[in-house]
Design a protein around this motif. Sequence first.
Motif, PDB file in Angstrom:
ATOM      1  N   VAL A  67      -8.930 -23.819 -21.149  1.00  0.00           N
ATOM      2  CA  VAL A  67      -9.735 -24.787 -20.405  1.00  0.00           C
ATOM      3  C   VAL A  67      -9.891 -24.272 -18.981  1.00  0.00           C
ATOM      4  O   VAL A  67      -8.998 -23.624 -18.440  1.00  0.00           O
ATOM      5  CB  VAL A  67      -9.075 -26.191 -20.425  1.00  0.00           C
ATOM      6  N   GLY A  68     -11.046 -24.511 -18.384  1.00  0.00           N
ATOM      7  CA  GLY A  68     -11.303 -24.025 -17.026  1.00  0.00           C
ATOM      8  C   GLY A  68     -12.195 -22.806 -17.026  1.00  0.00           C
ATOM      9  O   GLY A  68     -12.235 -22.054 -18.005  1.00  0.00           O
ATOM     10  N   ASP A  69     -12.914 -22.599 -15.907  1.00  0.00           N
ATOM     11  CA  ASP A  69     -13.897 -21.520 -15.868  1.00  0.00           C
ATOM     12  C   ASP A  69     -13.690 -20.510 -14.749  1.00  0.00           C
ATOM     13  O   ASP A  69     -14.553 -19.668 -14.505  1.00  0.00           O
ATOM     14  CB  ASP A  69     -15.309 -22.113 -15.762  1.00  0.00           C
ATOM     15  N   SER A  70     -12.556 -20.567 -14.071  1.00  0.00           N
ATOM     16  CA  SER A  70     -12.309 -19.604 -13.007  1.00  0.00           C
ATOM     17  C   SER A  70     -12.264 -18.181 -13.562  1.00  0.00           C
ATOM     18  O   SER A  70     -11.785 -17.945 -14.666  1.00  0.00           O
ATOM     19  CB  SER A  70     -10.985 -19.904 -12.287  1.00  0.00           C
ATOM     20  N   LYS A  71     -12.766 -17.237 -12.783  1.00  0.00           N
ATOM     21  CA  LYS A  71     -12.747 -15.826 -13.168  1.00  0.00           C
ATOM     22  C   LYS A  71     -11.669 -15.047 -12.424  1.00  0.00           C
ATOM     23  O   LYS A  71     -11.494 -13.840 -12.647  1.00  0.00           O
ATOM     24  CB  LYS A  71     -14.112 -15.192 -12.881  1.00  0.00           C
TER      25      LYS A  71
ATOM     26  N   LEU B  15      -6.976 -28.225 -10.091  1.00  0.00           N
ATOM     27  CA  LEU B  15      -7.063 -26.954  -9.369  1.00  0.00           C
ATOM     28  C   LEU B  15      -8.470 -26.365  -9.449  1.00  0.00           C
ATOM     29  O   LEU B  15      -8.648 -25.149  -9.461  1.00  0.00           O
ATOM     30  CB  LEU B  15      -6.036 -25.973  -9.938  1.00  0.00           C
ATOM     31  N   SER B  16      -9.447 -27.245  -9.491  1.00  0.00           N
ATOM     32  CA  SER B  16     -10.865 -26.853  -9.392  1.00  0.00           C
ATOM     33  C   SER B  16     -11.290 -25.829 -10.429  1.00  0.00           C
ATOM     34  O   SER B  16     -11.992 -24.861 -10.123  1.00  0.00           O
ATOM     35  CB  SER B  16     -11.156 -26.331  -7.974  1.00  0.00           C
ATOM     36  N   GLY B  17     -10.864 -26.044 -11.665  1.00  0.00           N
ATOM     37  CA  GLY B  17     -11.322 -25.170 -12.737  1.00  0.00           C
ATOM     38  C   GLY B  17     -10.501 -23.921 -12.960  1.00  0.00           C
ATOM     39  O   GLY B  17     -10.945 -23.000 -13.658  1.00  0.00           O
ATOM     40  N   THR B  18      -9.289 -23.871 -12.371  1.00  0.00           N
ATOM     41  CA  THR B  18      -8.392 -22.767 -12.708  1.00  0.00           C
ATOM     42  C   THR B  18      -8.291 -22.660 -14.225  1.00  0.00           C
ATOM     43  O   THR B  18      -8.162 -23.668 -14.927  1.00  0.00           O
ATOM     44  CB  THR B  18      -6.986 -23.004 -12.116  1.00  0.00           C
ATOM     45  N   LYS B  19      -8.373 -21.467 -14.746  1.00  0.00           N
ATOM     46  CA  LYS B  19      -8.321 -21.286 -16.202  1.00  0.00           C
ATOM     47  C   LYS B  19      -6.884 -21.422 -16.680  1.00  0.00           C
ATOM     48  O   LYS B  19      -5.978 -20.708 -16.213  1.00  0.00           O
ATOM     49  CB  LYS B  19      -8.887 -19.937 -16.610  1.00  0.00           C
TER      50      LYS B  19
ATOM     51  N   GLY C 104      -9.868  -8.871 -14.301  1.00  0.00           N
ATOM     52  CA  GLY C 104     -10.222  -9.274 -12.951  1.00  0.00           C
ATOM     53  C   GLY C 104      -9.485 -10.475 -12.395  1.00  0.00           C
ATOM     54  O   GLY C 104      -9.752 -10.899 -11.259  1.00  0.00           O
ATOM     55  N   TYR C 105      -8.556 -11.025 -13.155  1.00  0.00           N
ATOM     56  CA  TYR C 105      -7.769 -12.156 -12.642  1.00  0.00           C
ATOM     57  C   TYR C 105      -6.730 -11.624 -11.654  1.00  0.00           C
ATOM     58  O   TYR C 105      -5.889 -10.809 -11.998  1.00  0.00           O
ATOM     59  CB  TYR C 105      -7.100 -12.917 -13.788  1.00  0.00           C
ATOM     60  N   THR C 106      -6.826 -12.104 -10.439  1.00  0.00           N
ATOM     61  CA  THR C 106      -5.967 -11.617  -9.364  1.00  0.00           C
ATOM     62  C   THR C 106      -4.808 -12.553  -9.062  1.00  0.00           C
ATOM     63  O   THR C 106      -3.866 -12.176  -8.368  1.00  0.00           O
ATOM     64  CB  THR C 106      -6.788 -11.425  -8.081  1.00  0.00           C
ATOM     65  N   HIS C 107      -4.886 -13.793  -9.561  1.00  0.00           N
ATOM     66  CA  HIS C 107      -3.855 -14.791  -9.288  1.00  0.00           C
ATOM     67  C   HIS C 107      -3.452 -15.449 -10.611  1.00  0.00           C
ATOM     68  O   HIS C 107      -4.184 -16.274 -11.152  1.00  0.00           O
ATOM     69  CB  HIS C 107      -4.365 -15.847  -8.307  1.00  0.00           C
TER      70      HIS C 107
END
Length: 253
Positions: A39-43, A71-75, A131-134
Motif C-alpha cells: 500500500v502506498g505510492d512513494s518511490k 506518512l503521506s503515501g510511504t510504501k 531507488g528507495y533511499t529511505h
Amino acid sequence: MSAVHDTNKACCSIPPVQSDYKSKGSYQKVGQFDKAYVVGDSKTHALICIYDIFGFFPQTEQGSDIVSQALSGTKVIMPDFLQGKPWPEDNFPPKTDEDKQKLQEFFGTTANVGDRLAELKSVASTLKSEGYTHISLYGFCWGGKVATVAAGEKDLFKSVAIVHPAMLDVKDVNGIEVPFGFYPSKDEPSDTIKEFQEALSKKAFADKNDYKHYENMHHGWAAARADLKDPENKKAFEDVYGRLATFFGSNNQ
C-alpha cells in the motif's frame, strides 16, 4: 540461531480474531516474493512489515494502511515470509503434545529467524536497487524477533520498531544499530521488558528511540489477534499505529 520459541504462554495460547476490514492495498510481487501486501505510492520511502505467524490478516493490513496514509503515501510492503504456510488458525492454540511439538518445529523451519532474516535483507537490497533511499522496518510477535535482529543492518534500515514481540532477549540489544521503537504488551516478561528498555536507553541514538508499554493489552493486540470491536483494544490499536507513524516519520528521513 535458536529455533525454539520462548515461554511466553500468551503468544502460544491467544487465537487470532476475525475481521471484516477491507484493505486499501493489493498483493504484488516484490523481490523474490511472488506475494506481498503493498500500500502506498512513494518511490523513495518504504517500510517493510513482518507479520505474525498467522500471515496476512485484515488487522495487520489495516495497520499498514494507517501508517502509509499518515506518512503521506510511504510504501508499506508486507512480504509473504511464510510462503503461504502460516500457522493454521484452526490449530491454535495447539492442544496436544504432538501439535505443541509441531509449533516448535514451525519456528525452526518455516519461521526460522535466520532464514527469514536473509530474505528480509534481500528485499531491502532490491528496494534500494529500485531507488528507495529511505527504508525502515517493523514486526509483530515472531516478526518482532526478525526485526530486532535486522536492526543491526544500518546500511539497509533507517529505523526499526517491534510490537508485542516474541522471543524477546536483552542480548539482542547489543546488535541494534539504528533508532528503535519498542511497544510490548502485558504478556511479555516484565523483567525482560525492563532490561531491554534500559539497554536501549544507553544507546548513542537513545534520544531517537520510542517506547510505550501497553500494560493493559494482550499479546497480539495490534496484529491478527486484535479485537477491534473491543473499545480498549481499538484505542490501543490506533495509538500504537499513530506512534509508529510518528516514530518512522522522525527517523526515516
